[in-house]
Write a protein that holds these residues in place. Structure first.
Motif, PDB file in Angstrom:
ATOM      1  N   GLU A   1      19.802 -31.393  46.019  1.00 36.88           N
ATOM      2  CA  GLU A   1      18.559 -31.302  46.790  1.00 36.88           C
ATOM      3  C   GLU A   1      18.816 -31.594  48.276  1.00 36.88           C
ATOM      4  N   HIS A   2      19.594 -32.638  48.524  1.00 31.42           N
ATOM      5  CA  HIS A   2      19.913 -33.006  49.900  1.00 31.42           C
ATOM      6  C   HIS A   2      20.712 -31.897  50.585  1.00 31.42           C
TER       7      HIS A   2
ATOM      8  N   MET B   1      35.615 -33.306  56.221  1.00 30.61           N
ATOM      9  CA  MET B   1      35.190 -32.105  55.497  1.00 30.61           C
ATOM     10  C   MET B   1      33.665 -32.067  55.539  1.00 30.61           C
TER      11      MET B   1
ATOM     12  N   ILE C   1      29.677 -36.677  44.517  1.00 24.48           N
ATOM     13  CA  ILE C   1      29.475 -38.084  44.873  1.00 24.48           C
ATOM     14  C   ILE C   1      28.954 -38.266  46.298  1.00 24.48           C
ATOM     15  N   HIS C   2      29.068 -37.254  47.134  1.00 29.99           N
ATOM     16  CA  HIS C   2      28.672 -37.431  48.528  1.00 29.99           C
ATOM     17  C   HIS C   2      27.240 -37.016  48.830  1.00 29.99           C
ATOM     18  N   ALA C   3      26.687 -36.141  48.037  1.00 33.98           N
ATOM     19  CA  ALA C   3      25.316 -35.707  48.299  1.00 33.98           C
ATOM     20  C   ALA C   3      24.755 -35.010  47.070  1.00 33.98           C
ATOM     21  N   SER C   4      23.461 -35.148  46.896  1.00 35.59           N
ATOM     22  CA  SER C   4      22.790 -34.471  45.778  1.00 35.59           C
ATOM     23  C   SER C   4      22.606 -32.996  46.133  1.00 35.59           C
TER      24      SER C   4
ATOM     25  N   PHE D   1      27.831 -30.519  58.558  1.00 35.69           N
ATOM     26  CA  PHE D   1      27.209 -31.828  58.464  1.00 35.69           C
ATOM     27  C   PHE D   1      28.178 -32.742  57.732  1.00 35.69           C
ATOM     28  N   ASN D   2      28.546 -33.827  58.401  1.00 32.38           N
ATOM     29  CA  ASN D   2      29.443 -34.771  57.738  1.00 32.38           C
ATOM     30  C   ASN D   2      29.156 -36.181  58.207  1.00 32.38           C
ATOM     31  N   LEU D   3      29.686 -37.138  57.459  1.00 32.60           N
ATOM     32  CA  LEU D   3      29.440 -38.546  57.786  1.00 32.60           C
ATOM     33  C   LEU D   3      30.396 -39.023  58.853  1.00 32.60           C
ATOM     34  N   LEU D   4      31.596 -38.478  58.841  1.00 28.54           N
ATOM     35  CA  LEU D   4      32.590 -38.882  59.826  1.00 28.54           C
ATOM     36  C   LEU D   4      32.946 -37.679  60.678  1.00 28.54           C
TER      37      LEU D   4
END
Lengths: 288, 761
Positions: free
Chosen positions: A265-266, A192, A260-263, A185-188
């Motif tokens: 919990e997330h 990574m 910084i990219h995800a908590s 799972f990634n944003l781009l």
């Protein structure tokens, strides 16, 4: 800025191992796609770099139906991705490689370097562990083979002893009625992974689960097997509720940390979702 | 417009081969004999008092040629829009990008090592990183001498009567939207080489996007440093992107000048990627409270906005972006009553600057998100609400903008048609569509006293042309556009036009590559100069051909009589004749174009631009409700550009802008924790790459702008202005949650979905 260093360039494995044993504060470089980043950031500044790019003995891919797949440590990601036998017998490796960074990086980066770097967000390790891979490492004193899942010790730390290099990755022959899947799972695209999950499922003649592996990426200090969920699957028939239950276990048993990219919990939530989806996908592949 | 040979053609960028083959010389590549390398020591803390500074060890390091600190500059010397920024700090540091010491050495490595030998003792002070905190009574003052953390720039625009309009509105919505710090990510990092000659005249090799204004800044600085009345020459290297980041002069440039003066050697300072992230000035974050109203039919009645902007520790052009935000606030759609108040607030964060759109993306995100909320409340399709209130040619907006050409309705219609809006809107299934429109200056922008640009054209002996333009090519392709305009007018091949655009010693004056003005202003300037020289050529040829100049024209480099084709002469021959005749002359023409736009008056009203660019973006998304991931299935970007001088380059601007906008919408954010940038690298700063480009259709609407060169308007910035709200609106249509805080991350979507589920249960 990268520090000045002494450059060692062996031509044979024997030479490489001798040099490595001889020099303290020495880092191994091949493609440099992981090492150069940390050197440029000044995180490490080794006195010696041992460049094994020219050790052609380690650059190979071999496949044998009985023995399985053997990939030399200096084989690039791109070579793995383009190798037809791998495409045919271990398609999950190719789809994983396709999303590993960019073509430019895959042209340089090597499988041995990637594993030795031991970044818990690395893509190949969870997939290879799901495929029950071994890793062969060796030093001037000789070599040894260990399970890949035992190779990772902590963040950026492996079971390599001083003077040992990664020599080869060995993947057992593909079992009949086995399927595997991997997703990060990634944003781009090709970034990574914030988290990742690999799953493999082997079915018996009755279509029930004979064996399963769930391996999570960036879910802790090392690639993380979720054995409690694996055991849950054994002997069971295809059932979406089962996959959801396994996902729930994965989100409980994983050990991700917030950044910084995800908590945290997330990340736990996503690992549960990915586990569920990859198990379903792997199972469906095993059936087809 | 018939019979155009070169205008409107898809001509590849002229500098593309150099860039693709690596032969283009960027500032990074440039070396001058004897050159030294400069490096800067930045503050360790975001807010601290410097108790002790010891540079003695650094000075003794072999290879170090100069060390400069605040003591090398007159204590009163300040840079920036509010003159609140000393290039080297002493006493108190206000951010982690505060420059304290700089070193010049024979190699970058030595300079770097010397930095590590500098001993600074700090007393850490409590910092303020949230503008709302900084505005509270009793908050520590960032600039004590200013007496307040709120900048003395009272942005306020009032048109009509908002309070009365509220009473008459049938529907009113109110909400708050916020946007993050984002940075330009120029692939070519900032840099310069400062060099003095024996008479103390300065040559600055630079990648600035404002050569003439930078020249002025440096002349002032030299005078302050005791070098009065000196000449300054700016030589621009090839520029690897600007996007507004190179629209001001910065401390590092003055530091290079100081080091060059002290060492009597050229000194080069090039930002590393890390410096480019933390030490350049990004787009500021905003907190926007917005209220919108409409009548029963959906006609907009008022728009009211209260905005807080994080200015950061010092003041650059970022503090003036509310002036441009006023444009969409007052004039995007027909809204009779407007009230806008904005405050810029000092904090201990980095300080802000211009970035593509100059405030427009932040304002448009709030406006266009709020409009969708209003449409829902009024029970009108958001598309119909927009169409009903769309701007039209001939309109005079509440801020006194005179709308000339306007293709807004056509843009909206294209989006609706191409997205299949009516089929897809509100259909659920985790898929949704959304749209947003834009207005931007398209005919220059009078932000300074002048909005002018000069051009000089000179003919050589062979019918070839040298064009000296004041404009700067920052990668947008202005060199190609100017060559096309000149070649078209002169009836010659574009290959016969050489454009010189990088040296203030030979190029005319210009206010810079900003405000989407280059095609319009520099294009009109080139057009004027080309027409002038064409008249001269025809006069010369008329004598040679014994014809009336009025019956002559030029095509394919040949001057011919339109009455009798047999009467003709190659251009070069006519020019040679001129040079080789006793009492001969050379052909040269100059033209200065300054559009008839207006500075704002004291109430911030006036016709800022002679024409306005419009556009509408529409997007179809799919949202994964389990992971929060957004996938863009289809993206339509329709732009009214007046006339596409070069559709290939124009589409490039739209694609590039759109992708930058998608980054702004879905991922990009400079993550600051207590004044420290946590993601100053391309691994952690989530800028989309080529692999993230969704299916984009660039739709070009040509409204033929009366004042534009061949009918063209500006397109530099518009591509990213409506992207974020279009995506936010589509996400709302897909899964029913509205994210009001950019970027729209999966985690925010999941959280909103969870809250929504909780509230409906």
């Amino acid at each position: 800025m990268i520090n000045d260093f002494n450059y060692l360039k062996p031509d044979t494995l024997k030479e490489a191992l001798a040099m490595y044993a001889e020099h303290d504060d020495c880092k191994v470089i091949c493609g440099g796609q992981s090492l150069l980043i940390v050197m440029r950031q000044g995180m490490i500044s080794p006195e010696y770099l041992l460049d094994i790019k020219h050790v052609t003995e380690l650059d190979y891919i071999k496949f044998d139906k009985k023995d399985g797949l053997r990939i030399g440590a200096t084989t690039t990601h791109r070579e793995i991705e383009k190798f037809n036998v791998i495409k045919k017998n271990y398609p999950v490796l190719v789809s994983m490689e396709n999303k590993l960074a960019s073509i430019q990086v895959r042209n340089w980066g090597t499988i041995g370097g990637n594993l030795a770097h031991a970044d818990p967000a690395g893509d190949p390790a969870p997939v290879l562990i799901a495929l029950k891979a071994n890793i062969r490492v060796g030093g001037a004193e000789g070599d040894r083979t260990i399970l890949l899942e035992d190779f990772f010790v902590n963040y950026f730390e492996t079971a390599l002893n001083k003077g040992e290099l990664v020599l080869e990755v060995h993947v057992p022959p593909p079992e009949p009625k086995m399927g595997a899947a991997y997703q990060k799972f990634n944003l781009l695209e090709s970034d990574m992974g914030i988290v990742a999950a690999a799953a493999s499922v082997t079915l018996n003649d009755k279509g029930k689960c004979k064996d399963a592996r769930i391996v999570l990426g960036n879910a802790g200090a090392t690639p993380k097997r979720i054995k409690r969920a694996e055991e849950l699957l054994i002997g069971k028939a295809y059932d979406e509720n089962l996959f959801a239950e396994a996902g729930k276990i994965a989100s409980e048993d994983c050990e991700p940390v917030a950044d910084i990219h995800a908590s945290e919990e997330h990340r736990r939530h996503l690992l549960g979702v990915l586990t569920k989806r990859m198990l379903k996908k792997a199972w469906e592949k095993a059936r087809s | 417009m018939d019979g155009l040979q070169i205008i409107g053609k898809r001509i590849p960028k002229r500098d593309a081969p150099q860039k693709v083959t690596g032969s283009a010389v960027y500032i990074q590549d440039l070396k001058i004999p004897g050159m030294l390398y400069g490096k800067i020591l930045y503050s360790k803390y975001p807010h601290a008092r410097i108790l002790k500074l010891d540079t003695s060890k650094a000075e003794k390091l072999p290879g170090v040629r100069a060390v400069v600190t605040a003591t090398d500059i007159p204590a009163t010397f300040r840079i920036g829009v509010m003159k609140d920024n000393p290039p080297l700090k002493t006493g108190k540091v206000l951010s982690t990008r505060d420059e304290i010491v700089a070193i010049a050495a024979t190699t970058p490595e030595i300079a770097e090592e010397a930095l590590s030998l500098i001993d600074v003792e700090y007393e850490e002070l409590p910092g303020i990183f949230d503008p709302l905190e900084a505005m509270k009574e009793g908050a520590p003052l960032i600039h004590e001498e200013m007496k307040s953390n709120v900048l003395k720039m009272p942005w306020k625009l009032v048109c009509g009567d908002v309070e009365a309009a509220k009473k008459e509105s049938a529907f009113i919505v109110e909400d708050t939207f916020s946007t993050p710090w984002v940075t330009h990510c120029c692939l070519g990092t900032s840099g310069c080489i400062a060099q003095f000659d024996t008479n103390n005249n300065l040559t600055m090799y630079s990648n600035t996007q404002i050569p003439s204004l930078a020249q002025n800044d440096y002349i002032d600085a030299l005078a302050a440093f005791g070098l009065k009345n000196k000449r300054v020459r700016i030589v621009q290297s090839v520029i690897g992107g600007g996007f507004g980041s190179k629209l001001d002069t910065y401390a590092y440039e003055y530091i290079a000048i100081l080091l060059a003066r002290k060492t009597r050697k050229p000194v080069k300072i090039i930002f590393s990627r890390e410096e480019e992230f933390f030490a350049t000035s990004p787009r500021q974050c905003t907190i926007t409270k917005i209220s919108h109203g409409c009548d029963k039919e959906g006609k907009l009645t008022f728009r009211e906005i209260d905005m807080i902007l994080d200015n950061g520790a010092y003041t650059s052009w970022g503090a003036t972006t509310p002036s441009v935000m006023m444009m969409p606030i007052s004039s995007l759609y027909k809204v009779p009553n407007i009230k806008y108040v904005a405050k810029c607030v000092y904090t201990n964060n980095t300080y802000s600057q211009a970035m593509r759109g100059y405030g427009n993306p932040q304002a448009t995100f709030a406006i266009e998100s709020s409009l969708d909320q209003l449409a829902e409340k009024a029970g009108i399709d958001p598309y119909e609400l927009r169409l009903k209130n769309a701007n039209e040619p001939g309109e005079i907006t509440p801020q006194h903008f005179k709308i000339t050409s306007c293709g807004m309705k056509e843009c909206i219609d294209e989006v609706v048609k191409r997205l299949n809006w009516k089929e897809k809107k509100g259909k659920g299934g985790n898929r949704g569509v959304g749209m947003a429109s834009l207005i931007h200056v398209g005919g220059g922008a009078r932000v300074y006293k002048s909005d002018g640009c000069g051009t000089i054209i000179k003919m050589d002996d062979f019918g070839k042309v040298d064009v000296f333009t004041g404009s700067t090519d920052i990668g947008q392709g202005s060199e190609t556009i100017i060559a096309q305009i000149v070649a078209e007018v002169l009836g010659i091949s574009i290959d016969d036009v050489n454009v010189v655009n990088n040296d203030t010693d030979v190029c005319p004056w210009d206010v810079g590559a900003h405000a989407s003005r280059t095609t319009f202003v520099a294009g009109n300037s080139a057009l004027g100069a080309a027409k002038k020289i064409k008249a001269q050529i025809l006069e010369v040829a008329a004598k040679l051909l014994e014809e009336d100049p009025a019956s002559l024209d030029i095509k394919n480099g040949v001057v011919f009589s339109t009455k009798n084709n047999e009467k003709n002469t190659p251009l070069g021959k006519a020019l040679r004749k001129l040079h080789y005749t006793a009492g001969g002359k050379m052909l040269m023409a100059e033209y200065f174009y300054d559009p008839a736009n207006e500075n704002f008056d004291k109430e911030f009203k006036g016709n800022l631009s002679v024409s306005y660019a419009y556009g509408a973006h529409g997007v179809e998304v799919e949202v994964d409700k389990e992971t929060g991931q957004v996938k863009i299935l289809n993206y339509i970007a329709a732009h009214d550009v007046g006339k596409a001088i070069n559709p290939l380059l124009l589409e490039g601007q739209i694609y590039g802008g759109g992708l930058q906008g998608i980054g702004y919408a879905l991922g990009e954010k400079m993550i600051y924790e207590k004044g420290r940038l946590m993601n100053g690298n391309f691994l952690d700063y989530k800028m989309p790459t080529a692999k993230d480009v969704p299916p984009v259709q660039a739709v070009i609407i040509e409204s033929d702008e009366q004042d534009g060169p061949f009918g063209a308007k500006g397109i530099g910035e518009p591509g990213l202005v409506p992207t974020a709200p279009a995506i936010a609106n589509a996400i709302y249509d897909a899964v029913g949650v509205r994210i009001k805080d950019l970027p729209i991350t999966p985690e925010k979507i999941l959280k909103a979905l969870k809250e929504k589920e909780g509230s409906t249960k």
